[in-house]
Design a protein around this motif. Structure first.
Motif, PDB file in Angstrom:
ATOM      1  N   LEU A 198      41.585  54.568  44.726  1.00 28.38           N
ATOM      2  CA  LEU A 198      41.876  53.708  45.878  1.00 28.38           C
ATOM      3  C   LEU A 198      41.334  52.299  45.654  1.00 28.38           C
ATOM      4  CD1 LEU A 198      43.020  53.439  48.733  1.00 28.38           C
ATOM      5  CD2 LEU A 198      40.813  54.240  49.615  1.00 28.38           C
ATOM      6  N   SER A 199      40.152  52.196  45.075  1.00 25.95           N
ATOM      7  CA  SER A 199      39.570  50.880  44.782  1.00 25.95           C
ATOM      8  C   SER A 199      40.448  50.104  43.801  1.00 25.95           C
ATOM      9  CB  SER A 199      38.162  51.045  44.200  1.00 25.95           C
ATOM     10  OG  SER A 199      37.288  51.623  45.131  1.00 25.95           O
ATOM     11  N   ILE A 200      40.954  50.800  42.801  1.00 28.95           N
ATOM     12  CA  ILE A 200      41.830  50.152  41.817  1.00 28.95           C
ATOM     13  C   ILE A 200      43.112  49.661  42.478  1.00 28.95           C
ATOM     14  CG2 ILE A 200      43.227  50.535  39.752  1.00 28.95           C
ATOM     15  CD1 ILE A 200      41.072  52.421  38.746  1.00 28.95           C
ATOM     16  N   ILE A 201      43.678  50.484  43.361  1.00 30.64           N
ATOM     17  CA  ILE A 201      44.908  50.093  44.061  1.00 30.64           C
ATOM     18  C   ILE A 201      44.667  48.847  44.911  1.00 30.64           C
ATOM     19  CG2 ILE A 201      46.565  50.784  45.844  1.00 30.64           C
ATOM     20  CD1 ILE A 201      46.259  53.668  44.830  1.00 30.64           C
ATOM     21  N   VAL A 202      43.547  48.833  45.624  1.00 29.84           N
ATOM     22  CA  VAL A 202      43.198  47.668  46.459  1.00 29.84           C
ATOM     23  C   VAL A 202      43.074  46.417  45.598  1.00 29.84           C
ATOM     24  CG1 VAL A 202      41.385  46.631  47.882  1.00 29.84           C
ATOM     25  CG2 VAL A 202      42.077  49.002  48.276  1.00 29.84           C
ATOM     26  N   ILE A 203      42.405  46.550  44.460  1.00 34.70           N
ATOM     27  CA  ILE A 203      42.210  45.405  43.566  1.00 34.70           C
ATOM     28  C   ILE A 203      43.547  44.903  43.026  1.00 34.70           C
ATOM     29  CG2 ILE A 203      41.298  44.724  41.308  1.00 34.70           C
ATOM     30  CD1 ILE A 203      38.875  46.529  41.913  1.00 34.70           C
ATOM     31  N   VAL A 204      44.418  45.820  42.640  1.00 31.31           N
ATOM     32  CA  VAL A 204      45.730  45.429  42.097  1.00 31.31           C
ATOM     33  C   VAL A 204      46.546  44.679  43.146  1.00 31.31           C
ATOM     34  CG1 VAL A 204      47.948  46.299  41.264  1.00 31.31           C
ATOM     35  CG2 VAL A 204      45.825  47.269  40.377  1.00 31.31           C
ATOM     36  N   VAL A 205      46.567  45.199  44.374  1.00 36.56           N
ATOM     37  CA  VAL A 205      47.325  44.550  45.453  1.00 36.56           C
ATOM     38  C   VAL A 205      46.769  43.154  45.733  1.00 36.56           C
ATOM     39  CG1 VAL A 205      47.920  44.644  47.902  1.00 36.56           C
ATOM     40  CG2 VAL A 205      48.028  46.723  46.512  1.00 36.56           C
ATOM     41  N   LEU A 206      45.450  43.063  45.860  1.00 34.01           N
ATOM     42  CA  LEU A 206      44.825  41.761  46.109  1.00 34.01           C
ATOM     43  C   LEU A 206      45.057  40.808  44.940  1.00 34.01           C
ATOM     44  CD1 LEU A 206      41.388  42.845  47.658  1.00 34.01           C
ATOM     45  CD2 LEU A 206      43.296  41.760  48.852  1.00 34.01           C
ATOM     46  N   TYR A 207      45.029  41.350  43.737  1.00 40.40           N
ATOM     47  CA  TYR A 207      45.215  40.531  42.535  1.00 40.40           C
ATOM     48  C   TYR A 207      46.593  39.883  42.524  1.00 40.40           C
ATOM     49  CZ  TYR A 207      45.069  39.257  37.582  1.00 40.40           C
ATOM     50  OH  TYR A 207      45.084  38.561  36.400  1.00 40.40           O
ATOM     51  N   VAL A 208      47.606  40.657  42.864  1.00 42.95           N
ATOM     52  CA  VAL A 208      48.980  40.140  42.871  1.00 42.95           C
ATOM     53  C   VAL A 208      49.115  38.981  43.854  1.00 42.95           C
ATOM     54  CG1 VAL A 208      51.376  40.676  43.437  1.00 42.95           C
ATOM     55  CG2 VAL A 208      50.008  42.313  42.129  1.00 42.95           C
ATOM     56  N   PHE A 209      48.570  39.155  45.053  1.00 42.11           N
ATOM     57  CA  PHE A 209      48.630  38.092  46.057  1.00 42.11           C
ATOM     58  C   PHE A 209      47.782  36.891  45.643  1.00 42.11           C
ATOM     59  CE2 PHE A 209      50.086  41.563  48.798  1.00 42.11           C
ATOM     60  CZ  PHE A 209      51.094  40.931  49.514  1.00 42.11           C
ATOM     61  N   SER A 210      46.616  37.156  45.086  1.00 41.67           N
ATOM     62  CA  SER A 210      45.675  36.081  44.761  1.00 41.67           C
ATOM     63  C   SER A 210      46.167  35.194  43.630  1.00 41.67           C
ATOM     64  CB  SER A 210      44.311  36.669  44.390  1.00 41.67           C
ATOM     65  OG  SER A 210      43.768  37.385  45.463  1.00 41.67           O
ATOM     66  N   VAL A 211      46.742  35.787  42.606  1.00 44.79           N
ATOM     67  CA  VAL A 211      47.229  34.997  41.471  1.00 44.79           C
ATOM     68  C   VAL A 211      48.281  34.001  41.938  1.00 44.79           C
ATOM     69  CG1 VAL A 211      48.571  35.104  39.344  1.00 44.79           C
ATOM     70  CG2 VAL A 211      46.698  36.689  39.696  1.00 44.79           C
ATOM     71  N   ASN A 212      49.167  34.456  42.798  1.00 45.78           N
ATOM     72  CA  ASN A 212      50.206  33.572  43.329  1.00 45.78           C
ATOM     73  C   ASN A 212      49.591  32.421  44.120  1.00 45.78           C
ATOM     74  OD1 ASN A 212      52.931  32.796  44.040  1.00 45.78           O
ATOM     75  ND2 ASN A 212      52.515  33.630  46.063  1.00 45.78           N
ATOM     76  N   LYS A 213      48.616  32.732  44.966  1.00 39.14           N
ATOM     77  CA  LYS A 213      47.947  31.699  45.761  1.00 39.14           C
ATOM     78  C   LYS A 213      47.141  30.756  44.874  1.00 39.14           C
ATOM     79  CE  LYS A 213      49.139  33.234  49.878  1.00 39.14           C
ATOM     80  NZ  LYS A 213      49.996  32.428  50.800  1.00 39.14           N
TER      81      LYS A 213
END
Length: 220
Positions: A198-213
């Motif tokens: 679950l922690s990995i999934i959260v990090i991946v989701v946040l990572y996708v949004f963050s890189v774009n921002k």
């Protein structure tokens, strides 16, 4: 790769003297603790080593978060990014920097524990603790990137990042209650497999949004 190395060098220079002194003190303290071959002294050594490592990792994580936010801030970011870099390169450099700073402490602790024949359980616990701090650092910094795009002050970023962390914690705890209770055991220590995933999934989701921002920020 050149940009990643350049960014890592820049980041490590900021608190390099502190990290060196911290490492020397940590090593000195551990080397002065002697197990003496007796079980009671060996247990005391373990009881001191693991909490001390946790304190060091906590301090370093706070410093890394502070440095991360300083790097992406409009006030100092322009001084850092004198060449064109990608958001992925920046994030990669910061997470590698975190490992470079903290891995030596884990290695010293692992060697100390290995010398008193307690390598299996305690060292596994310590590496898990290091991973947990890394995950926490990644989650906080990724949230900071997202929040910072919608706030106009550092105080606002800190406040809403804190709120976001609380909300995320509540949501993940609720999800964890629903997930199967699968554990990975190492001696007497158990680690939640679903929590880890679950922690990995959260990090991946946040990572996708963050890189774009991150790549849209003027100072990047």
């Amino acid at each position: 790769m050149k940009n990643i190395i350049k960014l890592m060098k820049y980041g490590l220079r900021e608190n390099l003297i502190f990290y060196i002194l911290e490492f020397l003190i940590f090593t000195f303290v551990l080397t002065t603790i002697r197990g003496g071959g007796k079980l009671i002294f060996n247990n005391i050594t373990v009881l001191v080593t693991t909490p001390l490592l946790a304190i060091i990792l906590g301090i370093n994580t706070i410093l890394c978060i502070k440095g991360f936010y300083s790097n992406i801030s409009k006030a100092r970011g322009r001084l850092l990014f004198t060449t064109n870099i990608k958001g992925v390169e920046f994030l990669t450099s910061k997470y590698l920097e975190f490992l470079i700073i903290n891995l030596p402490f884990y290695i010293v602790a692992a060697i100390k524990i290995a010398l008193i024949n307690s390598l299996n359980s305690v060292s596994v616990l310590n590496i898990y603790m290091l991973i947990e701090f890394l995950f926490f650092y990644m989650i906080v910094t990724l949230i900071i990137i997202i929040v910072d795009c919608y706030t106009s002050s550092s105080e606002g970023t800190i406040f809403f990042t804190f709120i976001a962390l609380i909300v995320l914690k509540i949501v993940t705890d609720i999800i964890t209650l629903i997930l199967p209770k699968w554990y990975l055991s190492a001696d007497k220590i158990r680690f939640g497999i679903c929590d880890f995933i679950l922690s990995i999934i959260v990090i991946v989701v946040l990572y996708v949004f963050s890189v774009n921002k991150l790549e849209k920020k003027l100072d990047i």
